[in-house]
Design a protein around this motif. Structure first.
Motif, PDB file in Angstrom:
ATOM      1  N   GLU A 114     -47.385 -32.565  11.132  1.00 14.91           N
ATOM      2  CA  GLU A 114     -48.280 -31.294  11.865  1.00 14.91           C
ATOM      3  C   GLU A 114     -47.420 -30.463  12.534  1.00 14.91           C
ATOM      4  O   GLU A 114     -47.507 -29.197  12.483  1.00 14.91           O
ATOM      5  CB  GLU A 114     -49.563 -31.950  12.237  1.00 14.91           C
ATOM      6  N   ASP A 117     -45.205 -28.350  10.914  1.00 17.01           N
ATOM      7  CA  ASP A 117     -45.827 -27.412   9.906  1.00 17.01           C
ATOM      8  C   ASP A 117     -45.442 -28.019   8.632  1.00 17.01           C
ATOM      9  O   ASP A 117     -45.276 -26.944   7.660  1.00 17.01           O
ATOM     10  CB  ASP A 117     -45.274 -26.136  10.256  1.00 17.01           C
ATOM     11  N   ASP A 120     -49.110 -29.927   4.960  1.00 17.42           N
ATOM     12  CA  ASP A 120     -49.847 -29.577   3.960  1.00 17.42           C
ATOM     13  C   ASP A 120     -49.529 -30.141   2.509  1.00 17.42           C
ATOM     14  O   ASP A 120     -50.628 -30.405   1.888  1.00 17.42           O
ATOM     15  CB  ASP A 120     -49.728 -27.830   3.668  1.00 17.42           C
ATOM     16  N   ALA A 150     -57.985 -34.138   5.272  1.00 14.90           N
ATOM     17  CA  ALA A 150     -57.245 -32.979   5.555  1.00 14.90           C
ATOM     18  C   ALA A 150     -57.356 -32.481   7.155  1.00 14.90           C
ATOM     19  O   ALA A 150     -58.562 -32.777   7.738  1.00 14.90           O
ATOM     20  CB  ALA A 150     -57.839 -31.800   4.726  1.00 14.90           C
ATOM     21  N   THR A 154     -54.679 -27.337   8.448  1.00  8.12           N
ATOM     22  CA  THR A 154     -54.288 -27.248   6.853  1.00  8.12           C
ATOM     23  C   THR A 154     -55.505 -26.473   6.112  1.00  8.12           C
ATOM     24  O   THR A 154     -55.398 -25.505   5.533  1.00  8.12           O
ATOM     25  CB  THR A 154     -54.078 -28.590   6.203  1.00  8.12           C
ATOM     26  N   ARG A 157     -55.871 -22.594   6.676  1.00  6.62           N
ATOM     27  CA  ARG A 157     -54.691 -21.633   6.166  1.00  6.62           C
ATOM     28  C   ARG A 157     -55.472 -20.865   4.972  1.00  6.62           C
ATOM     29  O   ARG A 157     -56.150 -21.369   4.043  1.00  6.62           O
ATOM     30  CB  ARG A 157     -53.456 -22.387   5.648  1.00  6.62           C
ATOM     31  N   THR A 160     -55.126 -22.381   1.338  1.00  5.28           N
ATOM     32  CA  THR A 160     -55.118 -23.826   0.893  1.00  5.28           C
ATOM     33  C   THR A 160     -56.456 -23.934   0.188  1.00  5.28           C
ATOM     34  O   THR A 160     -56.383 -24.479  -1.054  1.00  5.28           O
ATOM     35  CB  THR A 160     -55.868 -24.522   2.257  1.00  5.28           C
TER      36      THR A 160
END
Length: 324
Positions: A114, A117, A120, A150, A154, A157, A160
């Protein structure tokens, strides 16, 4: 999900969950309702000090985009209905077997991904695994609810949800058979954005669960403000459900709260027949835990699922630990 010994990252696993009614359980808690959600991690070589030794380089090495071919698909803990012990759903779990550190718990590497980044892709690999599992279950004449974890970052976004929904639609997986579990270690920075995302999921027909309720950021405020369909009661409370202390009282009242709110309640970490009996008497909908099964590889889960769907074995029967 499990992680490959060499790559360090393994694909999703499923485990059974059970519950009160004959309707499918939300999420991946599909094994026994008395046992909750995700199966606990068993550290390999080394202790907490060695977990911390996994640093930025390790996190980058397990980046899913770089190691995709070595993340084999696995099914996670099943969700079962405590009263009759029948399969209601399953959850995809993520595990990382580090070449030198052994089995690294997800809370040790997901947070690092995380921060980079880079987490995901794990969600989309879990969706891929659920889609594949759904096809195989449907071919066997079974339809159960599958769950994936999740983070808020995430889910918030903008790309997503469209991608997730496109994957599900392309596979022909009914939206109602997929539950997205909010798993978060840090305070949610933008609850408005998260509320928008979760409400979009609900409007589309997906289930939404609050994971590890009672610890961390899984608070009453989030439960009040966000459109969850399922409450997953943390194992630290569930292990006291058959006792007579403060945590026992909390279990009793959380299960009642879920019922009053019209939410499904899943007890995580059920390990004993006594806990199962207590949860059944309290009217808990679903359970996950080692009482029914350890996390299983896809083939093992598929082999066991038909029997679990009509399970009549005595309470506490150990279905399988071989894929642990």
């Amino acid at each position: 999900m499990g992680l490959d010994d060499r790559a360090g990252c393994r694909h999703p696993r499923f485990a059974p969950a059970s519950g009160r009614s004959a309707r499918p359980a939300c999420g991946t808690r599909a094994a026994q309702t008395a046992g909750a959600g995700r199966v606990g991690w068993h550290p390999g070589r080394g202790g907490p000090g060695r977990w911390r030794a996994a640093g930025r380089g390790d996190a980058r090495r397990c980046h899913p985009a770089r190691r995709r071919a070595r993340w084999p698909p696995h099914r996670a803990p099943a969700a079962v209905r405590p009263r009759h012990g029948r399969l209601a759903g399953a959850e995809a779990l993520c595990r990382w077997r580090h070449p030198t550190l052994g089995n690294v718990p997800p809370d040790r590497f997901i947070a690092r991904l995380e921060m980079l980044d880079a987490a995901d892709p794990i969600l989309f690999m879990a969706i891929d695994a659920c889609v594949a599992m759904h096809r195989r279950l449907r071919a066997a004449g079974l339809e159960i609810v599958l769950g994936v974890n999740a983070s808020a970052r995430t889910l918030c976004r903008p790309e997503t949800l469209p991608r997730l929904d496109a994957m599900v639609a392309a596979a022909g997986l009914p939206r109602r058979q997929l539950v997205i579990e909010l798993t978060e270690e840090f305070p949610v920075p933008d609850t408005v954005a998260l509320s928008v995302a979760l409400n979009q999921l609900r409007l589309l027909g997906y289930g939404v669960a609050i994971d590890d309720f009672g610890v961390g950021i899984a608070t009453l405020k989030l439960l009040a403000d966000l459109p969850f369909t399922q409450i997953k009661l943390d194992r630290s409370f569930v292990k006291h459900v058959d006792g007579d202390d403060q945590r026992t009282a909390i279990c009793r009242h959380v299960i009642a709260l879920a019922r009053d709110l019209g939410r499904e309640c899943v007890a995580e970490g059920v390990e004993t027949v006594s806990q199962r009996a207590a949860l059944a008497s309290l009217g808990c909908d679903l359970g996950q835990g080692y009482l029914w099964s350890a996390p299983l590889a896809p083939d093992d889960f598929l082999a066991a699922a038909p029997a679990w769907a009509g399970l009549t074995a005595p309470p506490g029967t150990d279905i399988s630990r071989k894929s642990e």
